[in-house]
Design a protein around this motif. Sequence first.
Motif, PDB file in Angstrom:
ATOM      1  N   LEU A 158      26.608 -12.799  23.510  1.00  0.00           N
ATOM      2  CA  LEU A 158      26.169 -14.022  22.868  1.00  0.00           C
ATOM      3  C   LEU A 158      25.203 -12.877  21.980  1.00  0.00           C
ATOM      4  O   LEU A 158      25.083 -12.896  20.529  1.00  0.00           O
ATOM      5  CB  LEU A 158      24.911 -14.607  23.667  1.00  0.00           C
ATOM      6  N   LEU A 159      24.585 -11.314  22.500  1.00  0.00           N
ATOM      7  CA  LEU A 159      24.245 -10.667  21.555  1.00  0.00           C
ATOM      8  C   LEU A 159      24.600 -10.662  20.563  1.00  0.00           C
ATOM      9  O   LEU A 159      24.072 -10.293  19.356  1.00  0.00           O
ATOM     10  CB  LEU A 159      23.357  -9.441  22.166  1.00  0.00           C
TER      11      LEU A 159
ATOM     12  N   LEU B   4      21.976 -18.860  28.168  1.00  0.00           N
ATOM     13  CA  LEU B   4      22.883 -17.683  29.153  1.00  0.00           C
ATOM     14  C   LEU B   4      22.658 -19.454  31.110  1.00  0.00           C
ATOM     15  O   LEU B   4      23.172 -19.137  31.199  1.00  0.00           O
ATOM     16  CB  LEU B   4      22.594 -16.874  29.854  1.00  0.00           C
ATOM     17  N   PRO B   5      20.900 -19.293  31.462  1.00  0.00           N
ATOM     18  CA  PRO B   5      21.756 -19.641  32.295  1.00  0.00           C
ATOM     19  C   PRO B   5      21.816 -21.954  32.356  1.00  0.00           C
ATOM     20  O   PRO B   5      22.363 -21.732  33.450  1.00  0.00           O
ATOM     21  CB  PRO B   5      19.835 -20.456  32.110  1.00  0.00           C
ATOM     22  N   LEU B   6      22.067 -22.337  31.026  1.00  0.00           N
ATOM     23  CA  LEU B   6      22.916 -23.267  31.369  1.00  0.00           C
ATOM     24  C   LEU B   6      24.550 -23.152  31.307  1.00  0.00           C
ATOM     25  O   LEU B   6      25.218 -24.132  31.264  1.00  0.00           O
ATOM     26  CB  LEU B   6      22.839 -24.445  29.859  1.00  0.00           C
ATOM     27  N   GLY B   7      24.896 -22.032  30.330  1.00  0.00           N
ATOM     28  CA  GLY B   7      26.214 -21.732  30.890  1.00  0.00           C
ATOM     29  C   GLY B   7      26.309 -20.312  30.740  1.00  0.00           C
ATOM     30  O   GLY B   7      27.811 -19.743  30.276  1.00  0.00           O
ATOM     31  N   GLY B   8      25.931 -19.613  31.464  1.00  0.00           N
ATOM     32  CA  GLY B   8      26.219 -18.146  31.149  1.00  0.00           C
ATOM     33  C   GLY B   8      27.800 -17.821  32.353  1.00  0.00           C
ATOM     34  O   GLY B   8      27.072 -16.900  32.237  1.00  0.00           O
TER      35      GLY B   8
ATOM     36  N   ILE C  49      24.202 -27.502  22.970  1.00  0.00           N
ATOM     37  CA  ILE C  49      22.187 -27.357  22.892  1.00  0.00           C
ATOM     38  C   ILE C  49      21.773 -27.887  21.319  1.00  0.00           C
ATOM     39  O   ILE C  49      22.637 -28.530  20.073  1.00  0.00           O
ATOM     40  CB  ILE C  49      21.623 -25.508  22.985  1.00  0.00           C
ATOM     41  N   SER C  50      20.424 -28.452  21.017  1.00  0.00           N
ATOM     42  CA  SER C  50      20.223 -29.374  19.969  1.00  0.00           C
ATOM     43  C   SER C  50      19.743 -27.994  19.332  1.00  0.00           C
ATOM     44  O   SER C  50      18.639 -26.718  19.808  1.00  0.00           O
ATOM     45  CB  SER C  50      19.532 -30.461  20.129  1.00  0.00           C
ATOM     46  N   ILE C  51      19.767 -28.364  17.757  1.00  0.00           N
ATOM     47  CA  ILE C  51      18.845 -27.867  16.603  1.00  0.00           C
ATOM     48  C   ILE C  51      17.398 -27.580  16.975  1.00  0.00           C
ATOM     49  O   ILE C  51      16.438 -26.394  17.278  1.00  0.00           O
ATOM     50  CB  ILE C  51      19.037 -28.290  15.399  1.00  0.00           C
ATOM     51  N   ASN C  52      17.194 -28.615  17.549  1.00  0.00           N
ATOM     52  CA  ASN C  52      15.412 -28.380  17.650  1.00  0.00           C
ATOM     53  C   ASN C  52      14.736 -27.568  18.732  1.00  0.00           C
ATOM     54  O   ASN C  52      14.300 -26.799  19.188  1.00  0.00           O
ATOM     55  CB  ASN C  52      14.882 -29.704  18.402  1.00  0.00           C
ATOM     56  N   GLU C  53      15.770 -27.022  19.888  1.00  0.00           N
ATOM     57  CA  GLU C  53      15.888 -26.722  20.614  1.00  0.00           C
ATOM     58  C   GLU C  53      15.618 -24.839  20.156  1.00  0.00           C
ATOM     59  O   GLU C  53      14.783 -24.157  21.225  1.00  0.00           O
ATOM     60  CB  GLU C  53      17.046 -26.815  22.043  1.00  0.00           C
TER      61      GLU C  53
ATOM     62  N   ILE D  67      16.999 -17.553  22.433  1.00  0.00           N
ATOM     63  CA  ILE D  67      17.845 -17.711  22.766  1.00  0.00           C
ATOM     64  C   ILE D  67      18.328 -17.628  24.403  1.00  0.00           C
ATOM     65  O   ILE D  67      19.492 -18.881  24.584  1.00  0.00           O
ATOM     66  CB  ILE D  67      18.635 -16.883  21.358  1.00  0.00           C
ATOM     67  N   CYS D  68      18.416 -16.855  24.311  1.00  0.00           N
ATOM     68  CA  CYS D  68      19.477 -15.720  25.441  1.00  0.00           C
ATOM     69  C   CYS D  68      18.936 -16.559  27.049  1.00  0.00           C
ATOM     70  O   CYS D  68      19.454 -17.357  27.344  1.00  0.00           O
ATOM     71  CB  CYS D  68      19.291 -14.611  25.705  1.00  0.00           C
ATOM     72  N   ASP D  69      17.612 -16.775  26.879  1.00  0.00           N
ATOM     73  CA  ASP D  69      17.079 -17.639  27.829  1.00  0.00           C
ATOM     74  C   ASP D  69      17.170 -19.472  28.437  1.00  0.00           C
ATOM     75  O   ASP D  69      17.194 -20.204  29.101  1.00  0.00           O
ATOM     76  CB  ASP D  69      15.405 -18.115  28.666  1.00  0.00           C
ATOM     77  N   LEU D  70      17.527 -19.788  26.812  1.00  0.00           N
ATOM     78  CA  LEU D  70      18.142 -21.157  26.761  1.00  0.00           C
ATOM     79  C   LEU D  70      19.485 -21.155  26.502  1.00  0.00           C
ATOM     80  O   LEU D  70      19.994 -22.409  27.459  1.00  0.00           O
ATOM     81  CB  LEU D  70      17.919 -21.408  25.369  1.00  0.00           C
TER      82      LEU D  70
END
Length: 94
Positions: A4-5, A68-72, A49-53, A63-66
């Motif tokens: 991701l990074l 990685l927990p969802l699909g990490g 994930i949405s553009i708003n997120e 971004i990582c917090d958004l």
Amino acid sequence: MQTLLNKIQDLLDVKDLDLQSKLNDFDEWDSLSMVALISFAQKYYHINISINELMACQNIQNICDLILPLGGGADKLKSSLSSISLLFSIQKSA
């Protein structure tokens, strides 16, 4: 997380990245970069994930917090390890 990074580094066209770096400090952080990151998250993390997120993110850590927990992959890894463990216990019993 490194993948991701690496993707964020590519999108922002930078060599080094600090998790606390402010996204607004990067000229490359625009709607096109956001769409590319959304596509990346869908392809490699199997999440939407949405553009708003993304627009709510202030720095790289957000971004990582958004994402990685969802699909990490942590849940998938636990599931895979459980399946492997079960397989070995069945083979031992036989």
